[in-house]
Enzyme design. Structure first.
Site, mmCIF file in Angstrom:
data_model
loop_
_atom_site.group_PDB
_atom_site.id
_atom_site.type_symbol
_atom_site.label_atom_id
_atom_site.label_comp_id
_atom_site.label_asym_id
_atom_site.label_seq_id
_atom_site.Cartn_x
_atom_site.Cartn_y
_atom_site.Cartn_z
ATOM 1 C CG HIS A 89 -0.211 0.058 2.520
ATOM 2 N ND1 HIS A 89 0.309 -1.058 3.139
ATOM 3 C CD2 HIS A 89 0.110 1.102 3.324
ATOM 4 C CE1 HIS A 89 0.895 -0.716 4.267
ATOM 5 N NE2 HIS A 89 0.808 0.597 4.409
ATOM 6 C CG ASP A 129 1.873 4.580 4.804
ATOM 7 O OD1 ASP A 129 1.284 3.496 4.644
ATOM 8 O OD2 ASP A 129 2.903 4.703 5.504
ATOM 9 C CG HIS A 179 5.127 0.597 2.858
ATOM 10 N ND1 HIS A 179 4.783 1.888 2.529
ATOM 11 C CD2 HIS A 179 4.405 0.287 3.951
ATOM 12 C CE1 HIS A 179 3.893 2.341 3.395
ATOM 13 N NE2 HIS A 179 3.631 1.384 4.278
ATOM 14 N NE ARG A 226 6.800 -6.409 11.906
ATOM 15 C CZ ARG A 226 6.483 -5.201 11.461
ATOM 16 N NH1 ARG A 226 5.444 -4.559 11.963
ATOM 17 N NH2 ARG A 226 7.205 -4.644 10.507
HETATM 18 O O1 LIG Z 1 4.661 -1.998 10.925
HETATM 19 C C1 LIG Z 1 5.231 -1.757 9.853
HETATM 20 O O2 LIG Z 1 6.386 -2.130 9.623
HETATM 21 C C2 LIG Z 1 4.528 -0.996 8.764
HETATM 22 C C3 LIG Z 1 3.132 -0.617 9.064
HETATM 23 C C4 LIG Z 1 2.501 0.150 7.945
HETATM 24 O O3 LIG Z 1 2.826 0.008 6.801
HETATM 25 C C5 LIG Z 1 1.453 1.124 8.242
HETATM 26 O O4 LIG Z 1 1.071 1.257 9.422
HETATM 27 O O5 LIG Z 1 0.974 1.780 7.305
HETATM 28 FE FE LIG Z 2 2.090 1.686 5.647
#
Ligand SMILES: O=C(O)CCC(=O)C(=O)O
Ligand SMILES: [Fe+2]
Length: 298
Positions: free
Chosen positions: A209, A211, A267, A277
């Site tokens: 996606h 952001d 990403h 995690r």
């Molecule tokens: O937690 C991550 O490494 C990325 C999270 C992410 O892409 C987001 O919150 O938009």
């Molecule tokens: Fe993200």
């Protein structure tokens, strides 16, 4: 017939010629398996060639890679001196200490222990109070009222604000803008991911996606990792998706990864295969109208 018969026929010496043939086959087989494993690790399993931007065992003072900005920012109101003109991604392990990451993680654990998604991904937003519970979200502050002060302490909020401030300075410095031009925006949240199967769309964290597309107000995204890749969990690496070679950031407690939020930084997060995690997504906008306040102990 008895078992001893079977044993005795098995222990009969094979002729030398047969032994050599066996040995050759075994060595060739081992080589093939090794080559396969090497190729698999180079190709990152299933998604093409991968390069590591930040390895789990590195302690990076700062690494910054500039990438050309996408046009995504043009379709939004521009704030000169803030809206990205310089785009890219950075990683630093020296802005937040491992000890601070551990303390921030305790806040996340405390809050998330009050709820938790039925699927593998839970979030806690200290700003709005949103907490995953089952297949939905509740508002922690509405639910607990004044009793929330028995969950979080003033020091918790202070630490959170302090960390947010230092991340903001880091982002501003890397992109050559004033930290005062950046405003915290929503959603800014803790995430806890494990390998439990997804139950709703909210649990599907692994899709690639952008952001800025997903969250609208984001101009700069930052992530503070609170767990160690391969010590606390497997899978769950962060991946910048690119033609050519994907670039991965291996989470490490105290590691801050940050990037401009447009499609120059498409990403995804790999599925977590084992363990848990923890991370915090801290987002910044240039538009003061989309700014949110720090959470406070009130
Ligand atoms: O937690 C991550 O490494 C990325 C999270 C992410 O892409 C987001 O919150 O938009
Ligand atoms: Fe993200």
């Amino acid at each position: 017939r008895c078992l001893c018969f079977v044993l005795s026929t098995k222990s009969v010496q094979a002729p030398r010629e047969v032994q050599t043939k066996w040995l050759r086959t075994a060595v060739l087989g081992a080589c093939a398996v090794l080559a396969g494993l090497l190729l698999w690790s180079r190709l990152g399993g299933d998604d093409g060639i991968t390069e590591v931007l930040a390895h789990r065992s590195e302690i990076l003072p700062g690494r910054f890679i500039e990438v050309p900005c996408s046009e995504d920012y043009d379709s939004h109101r521009r704030f000169e001196g803030c809206s990205p003109r310089k785009c890219g991604r950075g990683v630093t392990d020296t802005v937040i200490s491992r000890d601070e990451a551990q303390r921030i993680r305790s806040i996340a654990e405390k809050g998330l222990s009050l709820g938790g998604s039925d699927g593998g991904a839970s979030i806690l937003d200290l700003h709005s109070g949103a907490l995953s519970v089952g297949k939905h979200f509740v508002n922690l502050y509405r639910y607990f009222g004044d009793k929330i002060q028995t969950v979080f302490s003033e020091e918790d909020f202070q630490l959170y604000r302090d960390v947010r401030q230092r991340v903001q300075l880091t982002v501003a410095r890397a992109f050559g803008i004033s930290a005062a031009a950046l405003h915290l925006t929503k959603p800014t949240f803790f995430s806890r991911i494990n390998s439990t199967q997804a139950r709703t769309a909210h649990d599907e964290y692994w899709h690639a996606h952008v952001d800025k597309v997903t969250y609208g107000s984001f101009d700069y995204t930052s992530l503070l990792y609170l767990s160690d890749y391969l010590d606390d969990f497997g899978g769950g690496r962060f991946v910048f998706v690119e033609e050519g070679a994907n670039k991965t950031v291996e989470p490490r407690a105290g590691r801050v990864s940050f990037f401009t939020s447009g499609s120059e930084n498409l990403h995804r997060v790999e599925k977590v295969h084992w363990g848990t995690r923890y991370a915090v997504t801290i987002a910044f906008t240039c538009n003061p109208d989309h700014g949110i306040a720090d959470p406070a102990f009130t």
